[in-house]
Design an enzyme around this catalytic site. Structure first.
Site, short mmCIF file in Angstrom:
data_model
loop_
_atom_site.label_atom_id
_atom_site.label_comp_id
_atom_site.label_asym_id
_atom_site.label_seq_id
_atom_site.Cartn_x
_atom_site.Cartn_y
_atom_site.Cartn_z
N GLU A 55 -8.84 6.80 10.25
CA GLU A 55 -9.40 7.77 9.31
C GLU A 55 -10.87 8.03 9.63
O GLU A 55 -11.63 7.08 9.89
CB GLU A 55 -9.27 7.24 7.88
CG GLU A 55 -7.82 7.05 7.46
CD GLU A 55 -7.64 6.82 5.97
OE1 GLU A 55 -6.56 7.13 5.47
OE2 GLU A 55 -8.56 6.32 5.31
N GLU A 65 -12.00 3.98 8.43
CA GLU A 65 -11.10 2.83 8.38
C GLU A 65 -9.83 3.11 9.17
O GLU A 65 -9.56 4.25 9.53
CB GLU A 65 -10.75 2.44 6.94
CG GLU A 65 -9.87 3.41 6.23
CD GLU A 65 -9.20 2.82 4.99
OE1 GLU A 65 -9.16 1.58 4.84
OE2 GLU A 65 -8.69 3.61 4.17
N ARG A 70 -0.19 0.87 9.12
CA ARG A 70 1.15 1.04 8.54
C ARG A 70 1.51 2.52 8.57
O ARG A 70 0.68 3.35 8.94
CB ARG A 70 1.12 0.57 7.07
CG ARG A 70 0.00 1.28 6.32
CD ARG A 70 0.03 1.06 4.85
NE ARG A 70 -1.23 1.39 4.23
CZ ARG A 70 -1.64 2.61 3.89
NH1 ARG A 70 -0.88 3.66 4.15
NH2 ARG A 70 -2.81 2.81 3.32
N ARG A 76 1.46 15.73 -3.21
CA ARG A 76 1.93 14.50 -3.86
C ARG A 76 2.25 14.83 -5.31
O ARG A 76 1.37 15.27 -6.06
CB ARG A 76 0.85 13.42 -3.83
CG ARG A 76 0.53 12.97 -2.43
CD ARG A 76 -0.30 11.70 -2.47
NE ARG A 76 -0.79 11.39 -1.14
CZ ARG A 76 -1.32 10.21 -0.81
NH1 ARG A 76 -1.42 9.25 -1.73
NH2 ARG A 76 -1.75 9.99 0.42
P1 ADP Z 1 -10.15 3.33 0.74
O1 ADP Z 1 -9.76 2.35 1.79
O2 ADP Z 1 -10.49 2.72 -0.57
O3 ADP Z 1 -9.18 4.48 0.62
P2 ADP Z 1 -11.91 4.85 2.52
O4 ADP Z 1 -13.00 4.20 3.27
O5 ADP Z 1 -10.67 5.21 3.28
O6 ADP Z 1 -11.53 3.97 1.25
O7 ADP Z 1 -12.45 6.18 1.85
C1 ADP Z 1 -11.67 6.91 0.91
C2 ADP Z 1 -12.39 8.21 0.57
O8 ADP Z 1 -13.68 7.92 0.00
C3 ADP Z 1 -12.68 9.11 1.77
O9 ADP Z 1 -11.60 9.93 2.11
C4 ADP Z 1 -13.85 9.92 1.22
O10 ADP Z 1 -13.42 10.90 0.31
C5 ADP Z 1 -14.63 8.88 0.42
N1 ADP Z 1 -15.67 8.24 1.26
C6 ADP Z 1 -15.57 7.09 1.97
N2 ADP Z 1 -16.71 6.81 2.65
C7 ADP Z 1 -17.57 7.82 2.36
C8 ADP Z 1 -18.92 8.13 2.72
N3 ADP Z 1 -19.64 7.33 3.51
N4 ADP Z 1 -19.47 9.27 2.23
C9 ADP Z 1 -18.78 10.10 1.42
N5 ADP Z 1 -17.51 9.85 1.01
C10 ADP Z 1 -16.91 8.74 1.48
#
Ligand code: ADP
Length: 451
Positions: A275, A287, A291, A337
């Protein structure tokens, strides 16, 4: 190939796995809690085993009960789906210790990517860019203050064990830092039993763009393209598209090469998603999910590949049956969804489904375990259906989606159907002019009541 697969999940993803197994002629075992005895997957599986009471910790997260069910039924592989135990490395190694195959990556890769700080470090080593932020876990408030000053507010505090948008807090001013770090830590402890935090610069209007990968046991890795999952609320996706409509062919090609190279260096096997946040032409790794993901069908629609079947085949030791050059991205796909939630308050709406009529017609796919009269228990995630639609172009896909949403009938519980219909009719969606804050800041904050 496997002799029998136990499906360690419920709902639509359990059914999705069952369908893949049937097409591969593999007998299946459904496990279920007492709340799900009447479910579609239980009715369709070759065998089923009740593994406990409704609460997930007593059933779908109950490792001894699941392993016992697999032993009793002589399953030789376990598919964890997503959620529940799908990213639990301990479970994966217990499955191996019991001489069965966990359909997923190695426990080592799950541990590495399950810790978001380690994942960030690993991504950097593998040549992927990350958002400016902490080098490791934050050790103190003073360190956080100094770092936030250096990278500039707003910053985002995130849980190292994070998932599902939990343990995340945006901080606009230094005076909020201490309190919001405490809040993030308590939420992380409650959700993940681990309170570690790290910091990233908060990007204000990025898109969420992710890349699907699939590796076999022999070091070969494919990248099946990108998905745009920018329509989110509470950092959780509700609408996903493939491909991302704003990437140029060169940007896509460059990222595919980078992602394949990174995964080959890592020796990754199984399905996974990297991602990224995408802003001003730059990709920043956030991240990796080790899966199959909720939104995998949009990739299936534009590649013509069955990801779950391929995932099972890779786990069984079959080499990847195609090369990167064989993969063709064609047309556009969107997934909505359909959560059993109020479309404005997003309050879960469990209960009994009265009428249920899924849409049909060309290029319309519904992944759901609902049927008329079924019950939606209050104990689990509220995702109950996914509507996936394909079109030769994004415009055609949107027209078809609107048509399919109009046909879809679910009564007895609230769902997000009215929200999705409204989204189809919104100019920013039609123009593809979206970012991760768009739904909350630009749409939900201003729209007229939906129902
Ligand atoms: P989780 O594992 O809880 O899903 P993620 O790191 O994948 O968290 O992030 C989920 C969402 O949070 C991203 O799609 C984005 O919308 C927001 N997000 C994460 N990091 C940032 C960042 N540094 N700045 C702005 N939004 C963020």
């Amino acid at each position: 190939m496997f002799k029998k697969v136990l499906i360690a999940n419920r709902g639509e993803i359990a059914l999705r796995i069952l369908r893949a197994c049937k097409e591969l002629s593999i007998p299946t075992v459904a496990i279920h809690s007492t709340a799900d005895s009447e479910s579609m997957v239980v009715r369709l599986a070759d065998e089923s085993v009740c593994i406990g009471p409704p609460a997930a910790r007593d059933s779908y997260l109950n490792i001894p009960a699941i392993l016992a069910a697999a032993e009793i039924t002589q399953a030789d592989a376990i598919h964890p789906g997503f959620g529940f135990l799908s990213e639990n490395a301990y479970f994966a190694s217990m499955v191996a210790d019991h001489a069965m195959t966990f359909i997923g990556p190695s426990p080592g890769h799950m541990i590495l990517m399950g810790d978001k700080v380690k994942a960030r470090e690993t991504a950097q080593k593998l040549g992927l860019e990350v958002i400016r932020g902490s080098d490791g876990e934050l050790a103190s408030l003073e360190e956080a203050q100094a770092l936030a000053k250096a990278i500039g507010y707003p910053v985002l505090i995130k849980a190292t064990a994070g998932g599902g948008g939990k343990g995340m807090r945006v901080i606009h001013h230094e005076h909020e830092l201490a309190e919001k770090m405490d809040m993030a830590k308590s939420e992380a402890l409650a959700s993940f039993q681990h309170g570690g935090l790290y910091m990233e610069k908060y990007l204000t209007q990025p898109r969420h763009v992710e890349f699907q990968v699939l590796g076999d046991a022999y070091g070969d890795v494919l990248c099946l393209g990108d998905r745009d999952c920018s329509v989110q609320r509470n950092h959780q996706k509700i609408w996903e598209e493939a491909p991302c409509s704003v990437l140029s062919p060169l940007e896509r090609e460059t990222m595919i090469i980078k992602v394949i190279s990174a995964m080959k260096k890592l020796g990754y096997s199984g399905a996974g998603t990297l991602e990224f946040l995408y802003e001003e032409g730059q990709f920043y790794f956030i991240e990796m999910n080790t899966r199959i993901q909720v939104e995998h069908p949009v990739t299936e629609m534009i590649t013509g590949l069955d990801l779950v079947k391929l995932q099972i085949m890779m786990a069984a030791g079959i080499p990847l049956p195609l090369r990167q050059e064989d993969i063709v991205f064609r047309g556009h796909a969107i997934e909505c969804r359909i959560n059993a939630e109020h479309p404005e308050t997003f309050c879960p709406s469990p209960g009994r489904v009265e009428a249920y009529l899924a849409p049909g017609g060309p290029f319309v796919r519904v992944d759901s375990a609902l049927f008329p009269g079924c019950s939606i228990p209050p104990f689990y995630d509220s995702l109950v259906a996914k509507l996936i639609v394909y079109g030769e172009t994004r415009d055609e896909c949107l027209q078809r989606l609107r048509r399919a949403l109009h046909e879809y009938v679910i009564t007895g519980v609230d769902t997000l159907l009215p929200l999705h219909l409204r989204l189809c009719e919104t100019q920013a969606v039609q123009e593809g002019n979206l970012h991760v804050k768009w739904l909350e800041q630009c749409f939900l904050a201003h729209h007229a009541p939906l129902i």
